[in-house]
Design an enzyme around this catalytic site. Structure first.
Site, PDB file in Angstrom:
ATOM      1  N   THR A  42       0.823  -1.216   0.000  1.00 47.59           N
ATOM      2  CA  THR A  42       0.000   0.000   0.000  1.00 47.59           C
ATOM      3  C   THR A  42       0.845   1.248   0.000  1.00 47.59           C
ATOM      4  O   THR A  42       0.487   2.265  -0.592  1.00 47.59           O
ATOM      5  CB  THR A  42      -0.924  -0.001   1.236  1.00 47.59           C
ATOM      6  OG1 THR A  42      -1.830  -1.078   1.109  1.00 47.59           O
ATOM      7  CG2 THR A  42      -1.699   1.287   1.375  1.00 47.59           C
ATOM      8  N   TYR A  56      -8.160   0.587  -3.570  1.00 50.28           N
ATOM      9  CA  TYR A  56      -7.056   1.209  -4.327  1.00 50.28           C
ATOM     10  C   TYR A  56      -6.205   0.084  -4.918  1.00 50.28           C
ATOM     11  O   TYR A  56      -6.415  -1.099  -4.643  1.00 50.28           O
ATOM     12  CB  TYR A  56      -6.206   2.091  -3.409  1.00 50.28           C
ATOM     13  CG  TYR A  56      -5.686   1.354  -2.203  1.00 50.28           C
ATOM     14  CD1 TYR A  56      -6.389   1.383  -0.997  1.00 50.28           C
ATOM     15  CD2 TYR A  56      -4.537   0.561  -2.265  1.00 50.28           C
ATOM     16  CE1 TYR A  56      -5.957   0.667   0.095  1.00 50.28           C
ATOM     17  CE2 TYR A  56      -4.101  -0.163  -1.178  1.00 50.28           C
ATOM     18  CZ  TYR A  56      -4.814  -0.102   0.003  1.00 50.28           C
ATOM     19  OH  TYR A  56      -4.395  -0.826   1.088  1.00 50.28           O
ATOM     20  N   SER A  89       1.708  -7.540  -0.618  1.00 48.88           N
ATOM     21  CA  SER A  89       2.484  -8.529   0.148  1.00 48.88           C
ATOM     22  C   SER A  89       1.736  -9.812   0.493  1.00 48.88           C
ATOM     23  O   SER A  89       2.342 -10.782   0.939  1.00 48.88           O
ATOM     24  CB  SER A  89       3.040  -7.904   1.416  1.00 48.88           C
ATOM     25  OG  SER A  89       2.024  -7.765   2.398  1.00 48.88           O
ATOM     26  N   THR A 122       1.567  -4.367   4.189  1.00 48.27           N
ATOM     27  CA  THR A 122       1.369  -4.625   5.626  1.00 48.27           C
ATOM     28  C   THR A 122       0.875  -6.038   5.903  1.00 48.27           C
ATOM     29  O   THR A 122       1.016  -6.535   7.011  1.00 48.27           O
ATOM     30  CB  THR A 122       0.331  -3.644   6.192  1.00 48.27           C
ATOM     31  OG1 THR A 122      -0.897  -3.812   5.479  1.00 48.27           O
ATOM     32  CG2 THR A 122       0.823  -2.214   6.086  1.00 48.27           C
ATOM     33  N   ASP A 123       0.307  -6.715   4.895  1.00 47.99           N
ATOM     34  CA  ASP A 123      -0.303  -8.026   5.163  1.00 47.99           C
ATOM     35  C   ASP A 123       0.707  -9.050   5.668  1.00 47.99           C
ATOM     36  O   ASP A 123       0.407  -9.790   6.604  1.00 47.99           O
ATOM     37  CB  ASP A 123      -0.975  -8.594   3.901  1.00 47.99           C
ATOM     38  CG  ASP A 123      -2.263  -7.858   3.576  1.00 47.99           C
ATOM     39  OD1 ASP A 123      -2.492  -6.800   4.172  1.00 47.99           O
ATOM     40  OD2 ASP A 123      -3.025  -8.334   2.718  1.00 47.99           O
ATOM     41  N   LYS A 195       0.115  -7.700  12.826  1.00 44.98           N
ATOM     42  CA  LYS A 195      -0.978  -6.848  12.335  1.00 44.98           C
ATOM     43  C   LYS A 195      -2.246  -7.265  13.079  1.00 44.98           C
ATOM     44  O   LYS A 195      -2.650  -8.423  13.015  1.00 44.98           O
ATOM     45  CB  LYS A 195      -1.136  -7.017  10.820  1.00 44.98           C
ATOM     46  CG  LYS A 195      -2.130  -6.042  10.191  1.00 44.98           C
ATOM     47  CD  LYS A 195      -2.093  -6.105   8.668  1.00 44.98           C
ATOM     48  CE  LYS A 195      -3.058  -5.089   8.056  1.00 44.98           C
ATOM     49  NZ  LYS A 195      -3.019  -5.088   6.566  1.00 44.98           N
ATOM     50  N   GLU A 316      -1.523 -28.492  27.129  1.00 52.24           N
ATOM     51  CA  GLU A 316      -2.753 -29.025  26.509  1.00 52.24           C
ATOM     52  C   GLU A 316      -2.494 -30.249  25.638  1.00 52.24           C
ATOM     53  O   GLU A 316      -3.392 -30.767  24.986  1.00 52.24           O
ATOM     54  CB  GLU A 316      -3.397 -27.922  25.653  1.00 52.24           C
ATOM     55  CG  GLU A 316      -3.988 -26.792  26.457  1.00 52.24           C
ATOM     56  CD  GLU A 316      -5.155 -27.257  27.347  1.00 52.24           C
ATOM     57  OE1 GLU A 316      -5.312 -26.706  28.443  1.00 52.24           O
ATOM     58  OE2 GLU A 316      -5.878 -28.208  26.941  1.00 52.24           O
TER      59      GLU A 316
HETATM   60  N1  DAS Z   1      -2.554  -5.807   0.328  1.00 46.55           N
HETATM   61  C1  DAS Z   1      -1.760  -5.119   1.303  1.00 46.55           C
HETATM   62  C2  DAS Z   1      -0.306  -5.555   1.188  1.00 46.55           C
HETATM   63  O1  DAS Z   1       0.300  -5.305   0.150  1.00 46.55           O
HETATM   64  C3  DAS Z   1      -1.766  -3.660   1.183  1.00 46.55           C
HETATM   65  C4  DAS Z   1      -0.977  -3.088   2.315  1.00 46.55           C
HETATM   66  O2  DAS Z   1      -1.577  -2.914   3.357  1.00 46.55           O
HETATM   67  O3  DAS Z   1       0.223  -2.853   2.191  1.00 46.55           O
HETATM   68  O4  DAS Z   1       0.190  -6.093   2.150  1.00 46.55           O
END
Ligand code: DAS
Length: 359
Positions: A42, A56, A89, A122-123, A195, A316
């Site tokens: 992103t 986007y 990602s 971020t994923d 995350k 467990e």
């Molecule tokens: N789809 C997400 C990624 O590329 C967009 C982001 O949050 O960076 O990880």
């Protein structure tokens, strides 16, 4: 003033001016040299309007544009960029990880590189950060940075995140702290950060353990460092690695009878991370599939789907009887990374348990 005095005054001025030029030319540029390796996400995304924060397109802005969009970078570091990949990602691959890790180690071995910033979606940012935390062979700062809004959005978070990531990568105090993640004014450790929210700028947290530090204005402030081995302290080395052993994650839930464990075993998994309920619990109905996996030489790590907390060994499940490994406080996606690297060294479950208690 007679002619002689005027001449003397002119010579003095010329001398002062040339000395000033000389010193200015000599004055070394004291800014740190920071390499920005771009992978997509992103932070490199673009939307149709300034209010587009969902829907986007990720991974469209090239690294040169990411840099030129933040002219303030030039005030805090000498930056240069490389495009390692251009992907959202969620599509990250082990091949890109290995390529990235080798490039990071190559660059950090250079005297003219003081730190590295990696722009990333971020994923899976937390996964790449932990992988690098275990295989980077330098104490120089490595900082992963992403954003939750595309650069075209009102109040985009990417530019300021990138600016601070570059400052952090050039900060002496950041050396030796392992691979770090910089978003939303917060400095997190690659090992613990995860995350936690699908769509907010404060999504990256380190549950229970907490952040390494924060930014106040342009100033990073550290409050702790991880006690777990990382970077130069680890036994993992990707130099000659062409691939990583296959490790799958299997999610447990009410009614699950182990179908996906069988699928992973049949697909040739060398390791399985079980994302158990509660404290890493395994359902009775899963045991036939798990015992079949063990019989096929698959190494099984018990983690938990709950997202934080320690998996108690022999709590467990009878880890000693089955040869399971308890993942300590690593969530399933982090446990998978450590298990993949552990399997490049050994299949001995006692040795692998040691690694989960050290890294
Ligand atoms: N789809 C997400 C990624 O590329 C967009 C982001 O949050 O960076 O990880």
């Amino acid at each position: 003033m007679n002619r002689k005095m005027i001449l003397c005054f002119v010579v003095m001025c010329l001398l002062a001016f040339s000395l000033q030029i000389a010193f200015a030319a000599e004055a070394p540029n004291k800014l740190p040299n920071i390499k920005i390796l771009a992978t997509g996400g992103t932070i490199a995304g673009a939307g149709v309007t300034s209010t587009t924060t969902v829907g986007y397109t990720a991974a469209v802005t090239p690294v040169g544009k990411l840099i030129s969009n933040v002219p303030e970078l030039a005030k805090v570091a000498n930056v240069s960029g490389e495009q390692v990949s251009q992907i959202a990602s969620e599509s990250m691959t082990m091949e890109i990880w290995l390529q990235l890790a080798k490039r990071v180690n190559q660059l950090l071995a250079q005297d003219d590189v003081d730190g590295i910033v990696i722009t990333h979606g971020t994923d899976t940012l937390e996964e790449t950060a932990y992988f690098l935390d275990l295989v980077v062979k330098s104490e120089k700062p490595v900082v992963l940075v992403g954003s939750m809004r595309p650069g075209t959005a009102m109040s985009a978070d990417g530019p300021l995140n990138l600016y601070r990531a570059v400052i952090l990568a050039g900060t002496k105090e950041a050396a030796g702290k392992g691979v770090m993640v910089m978003l939303n004014d917060t400095i997190n450790a690659g090992r613990e950060v995860t995350k936690t929210i699908t769509d907010r700028v404060d999504t990256f947290q380190a549950p229970i353990i907490g952040a390494l530090g924060v930014f106040t204005g342009d100033q990073p402030v550290f409050y702790r460092k991880s006690l777990r081995k990382n970077t130069t302290e680890t036994e993992f080395d990707v130099t000659n690695l062409k691939s990583l052993p296959r490790v799958d994650i299997v999610y447990h839930y009410a009614g699950n009878a182990g179908t996906m464990i069988d699928a992973a075993t049949n697909a040739g998994a060398k390791g399985i991370v079980h994302a158990g309920t509660g404290d890493g619990s395994i359902g009775k109905q899963e045991y036939p599939a798990i015992e079949n996996a063990l019989k096929n030489g698959v190494v099984v790590v018990r983690s938990a789907r709950v997202g934080s907390g320690i998996i108690a060994r022999n709590g467990e499940a009878d880890d000693d009887k089955y040869g399971f490994i308890a993942s300590d406080n690593l969530n399933p996606q982090k446990a998978r990374i450590l298990l993949m690297l552990a399997l490049t060294k050994t299949t001995d479950v006692k040795e692998i348990q040691r690694m989960f208690w050290e890294y």
